[in-house]
Design an enzyme around this catalytic site. Structure first.
Site, PDB file in Angstrom:
ATOM      1  N   LYS A  82       0.928  -1.124  -0.133  1.00 25.53           N
ATOM      2  CA  LYS A  82       0.154   0.078  -0.064  1.00 25.53           C
ATOM      3  C   LYS A  82       0.908   1.241   0.045  1.00 25.53           C
ATOM      4  O   LYS A  82       2.047   1.164   0.361  1.00 25.53           O
ATOM      5  CB  LYS A  82      -1.066   0.093   1.399  1.00 25.53           C
ATOM      6  CG  LYS A  82      -2.143   0.965   1.236  1.00 25.53           C
ATOM      7  CD  LYS A  82      -3.128   0.130   0.462  1.00 25.53           C
ATOM      8  CE  LYS A  82      -4.422   0.973   0.493  1.00 25.53           C
ATOM      9  NZ  LYS A  82      -5.690  -0.059   0.081  1.00 25.53           N
ATOM     10  N   ASP A  99      -7.141   4.475  -4.278  1.00 22.64           N
ATOM     11  CA  ASP A  99      -7.687   4.243  -2.888  1.00 22.64           C
ATOM     12  C   ASP A  99      -8.530   5.577  -2.689  1.00 22.64           C
ATOM     13  O   ASP A  99      -8.662   6.268  -3.569  1.00 22.64           O
ATOM     14  CB  ASP A  99      -6.513   3.851  -2.022  1.00 22.64           C
ATOM     15  CG  ASP A  99      -7.447   3.254  -0.465  1.00 22.64           C
ATOM     16  OD1 ASP A  99      -7.514   2.267  -0.454  1.00 22.64           O
ATOM     17  OD2 ASP A  99      -7.606   4.190   0.309  1.00 22.64           O
TER      18      ASP A  99
HETATM   19  N1  GLU Z   1      -7.385   0.091  -2.552  1.00 19.13           N
HETATM   20  C1  GLU Z   1      -8.097  -0.948  -2.904  1.00 19.13           C
HETATM   21  C2  GLU Z   1      -8.303  -1.751  -1.772  1.00 19.13           C
HETATM   22  O1  GLU Z   1      -8.234  -1.267  -0.592  1.00 19.13           O
HETATM   23  C3  GLU Z   1      -7.720  -1.568  -4.247  1.00 19.13           C
HETATM   24  C4  GLU Z   1      -6.256  -1.998  -4.312  1.00 19.13           C
HETATM   25  C5  GLU Z   1      -5.847  -2.504  -5.772  1.00 19.13           C
HETATM   26  O2  GLU Z   1      -6.604  -2.375  -6.805  1.00 19.13           O
HETATM   27  O3  GLU Z   1      -4.834  -2.806  -5.999  1.00 19.13           O
HETATM   28  O4  GLU Z   1      -8.075  -2.802  -1.899  1.00 19.13           O
END
Ligand code: GLU
Length: 454
Positions: free
Chosen positions: A129, A169
Site C-alpha cells: 500500500k 484508494d
Molecule cells: N485500494 C483498494 C483496496 O483497498 C484496491 C487496491 C488495488 O486494486 O490494488 O483493496
C-alpha cells in the site's frame, strides 16, 4: 499461558515496540493475531519458522519527499509512502491513498490488511500500500497533475508489473492514475500497462474495475444473507461515504431490489426514503466533484440533508434498516452506531471500506448475532478485479464488461465460501472475521514456509 498464546502475545508486543504510536496498525495487527491462536496450536511449524513476527514486518518501507508547485507559483511539500509488505504470493499489490490524514502507520495498517485480502481472492498477488498526505480536495487539475508527476518521479524506481503494482484508494481515482501512468511511461519510455491498475478502459484499464469494490461488497452481503434465508430484495440499506465504493455498492444493492436510503460525505449525510438517485449522485460526485448538499438541493422530493449526527442514525430515527454498508473510512462506525443499527433491526453489516468498524463495534455486532463481513473479505472485489486487469494487460487482451463482472461474482462467492468454511472448521460458524483471517493467513504462511527463510 500455552506456547501458542505466548507466541501470539510476543508477536503483538513486537509490533507495539517496533511501531510506536501507529494506533491503526496496532488495531489491524491485533485483530488478525487474536484470530490466529487456534491456527498456531494446530500448526507449530508456523511458530518454529517465526511466521507471526515475519508477517507483521513489511519487507520494505519507502518514505520520500514530494515537492511540487501550486497554481500561484508557491512551492508545496508532501510526504510519499510505499510499504511493500509481503510478496510470497505475487508482486506487491494495493492502492495509493491521497488524504491529509495519511501517515506511515495508516499505510502500514492498510498494507497489512491487503496481504490477507489479496490472498483470499485466490489470485497471485502479494500485499502492499502507498500514498501521501497530499489533499486532492480543492486542488485544480493542473495541481493534481504536477503532484502526481512529482510523486511518480520517485515511486517509479520501486514499482513494475513483476515487482509492485499500485492502484487507487481514497483520493486516487481515474484522473490521478492517468497522470501517474503518464509520468511512469515518460520516465521509462515503455508502455508497461501492467505497472498500475485502475486505468481507464480507454487505455489499458479493465471494464468493471470502477464498479468492482462496491459490487463485490454487495455480492458478499447477499451471500451472507442467503445463509439466513434472507436477501437484499426489498431491504432498506444505509451506505456511508459517497465515493467510488459507496456509489457502486448503492448501484448493485438497488439492482438487487434494495432501497438505499442514506449516503454521506465529510459535510453530512442525506436521508432519501425513496432511494438514492444514482444518475444524480454520479453526476455530482464523479463529474462535478461536488458535495452531498448539492445532491439534496437538486434531488428535491423527500430527500433531506443532515449536518449533525451520523448516517447510521437513520436506522434508529427513520424506521429501521436491514443492512449497513460502511464504505467511507477506518473507524467510522462505533458502538453507539451499532446500537442505532440494532434498534433499527439491522441483520447484516458488510465493510466496503477498510476497517470502518471499531473493534468494540464488531464485538457488539457479534454479541447480537448480526452478520458481519470484515473489509478484507467483503471489499476484496476491487483488488481482485485489479488482478483481472493485470491478466488482460499481460495477455494484451480486453474482456467484455459481462465476462469480467461474472468473474468478479465467482471470486466473491468463493471468498465468502472460504471464510464460512474456515470459520466452521475452527468451531465458530458464522464468524467471518475469524474465517477471513485464518483462511488468508494460512495461504500466506504456507507460501512463506515453502520459500524458506527470506
Ligand atoms: N485500494 C483498494 C483496496 O483497498 C484496491 C487496491 C488495488 O486494486 O490494488 O483493496
Amino acid at each position: 499461558m500455552s506456547s501458542a498464546a505466548s507466541s501470539v502475545s510476543a508477536a503483538y508486543d513486537t509490533v507495539l515496540r517496533r511501531n510506536p504510536g501507529e494506533l491503526e496498525f496496532h488495531q489491524a495487527a491485533k485483530e488478525v493475531l487474536d484470530s490466529l491462536m487456534p491456527v498456531v496450536e494446530r500448526h507449530p511449524e508456523y511458530l518454529d519458522a517465526g511466521i507471526l513476527e515475519r508477517i507483521c514486518e513489511p519487507e520494505r518501507q519507502i518514505i520520500f519527499r514530494v515537492t511540487w508547485m501550486d497554481d500561484a507559483g508557491r512551492v508545496q511539500l508532501n510526504r510519499g509512502f510505499r510499504v511493500q509488505y509481503n510478496s510470497v504470493l505475487g508482486p506487491y499489490k494495493g492502492g495509493l491513498r491521497f488524504h491529509p490524514s495519511v501517515r506511515l502507520g495508516t499505510i502500514k495498517f492498510l498494507g497489512f490488511e491487503q496481504i490477507f485480502k489479496n490472498a483470499l481472492t485466490g489470485l497471485p498477488i502479494g500485499g502492499g500500500k502507498g500514498g501521501s498526505d497530499f489533499d486532492p480536495k480543492g486542488k485544480s487539475d493542473a495541481e493534481v497533475m504536477r503532484f502526481c508527476q512529482s510523486f511518480m518521479t520517485e515511486l517509479h524506481r520501486h514499482i513494475g508489473a513483476e515487482t509492485d503494482v499500485p492502484a487507487g484508494d481514497i483520493g486516487v481515482g481515474g484522473r490521478e492514475i492517468g497522470y501517474l501512468f503518464g509520468q511512469y511511461k515518460r520516465l521509462h519510455n515503455r508502455y508497461e500497462s501492467g505497472v498500475l491498475t485502475g486505468k481507464s478502459p480507454a487505455w489499458g484499464g479493465s471494464l468493471a474495475r470502477t464498479e468492482a469494490t462496491g459490487y463485490g461488497t454487495v455480492i458478499f452481503a447477499q451471500q451472507m444473507l442467503k445463509t439466513k434465508n434472507r436477501s437484499l430484495d426489498g431491504a432498506r440499506v444505509i451506505v456511508s461515504g459517497s465515493g467510488n465504493v459507496a456509489i457502486y455498492a448503492t448501484e448493485k444493492a438497488q439492482q438487487l431490489g434494495a432501497t438505499v436510503v442514506g449516503l454521506s460525505d465529510s459535510s453530512g449525510y442525506v436521508y432519501d426514503p425513496d432511494g438514492i438517485d444514482l444518475e444524480l449522485i454520479k453526476q455530482i460526485k464523479e463529474i462535478e466533484r461536488g458535495r452531498i448538499s448539492d445532491y439534496v438541493a437538486r434531488r428535491g422530493g423527500r430527500a433531506e440533508l443532515r449536518t449533525s449526527g451520523k448516517v447510521w442514525d437513520i436506522a434508529r430515527e427513520e424506521g429501521g434498516a436491514d443492512v449497513a454498508l460502511p464504505c467511507a473510512t477506518q473507524n467510522e462506525l462505533d458502538e453507539n452506531d451499532v446500537r442505532s443499527l440494532l434498534d433499527g433491526g439491522c441483520a447484516a453489516v458488510a465493510e466496503g471500506a477498510n476497517m470502518p468498524c471499531t473493534p468494540e463495534a464488531v464485538e457488539l455486532l457479534h454479541q447480537n448475532g448480526v452478520l458481519f463481513a470484515p473489509g478484507k473479505a467483503a471489499n476484496a472485489g476491487g483488488v481482485a478485479t485489479s488482478a483481472l486487469e493485470m491478466q488482460q494487460n499481460a495477455s494484451r487482451d480486453t474482456w467484455t464488461f459481462d465476462y469480467t463482472a461474472d468473474r468478479l461474482e465467482q471470486i466473491m462467492v468463493n471468498v465468502h465460501e472460504q471464510c464460512a468454511q474456515t470459520a466452521e472448521e475452527y468451531g465458530k460458524p458464522g464468524d467471518y472475521v475469524l474465517g477471513a483471517n485464518i483462511a488468508g493467513f494460512t495461504k500466506v504462511a504456507d507460501a512463506m514456509l515453502a520459500l524458506g527463510v527470506i
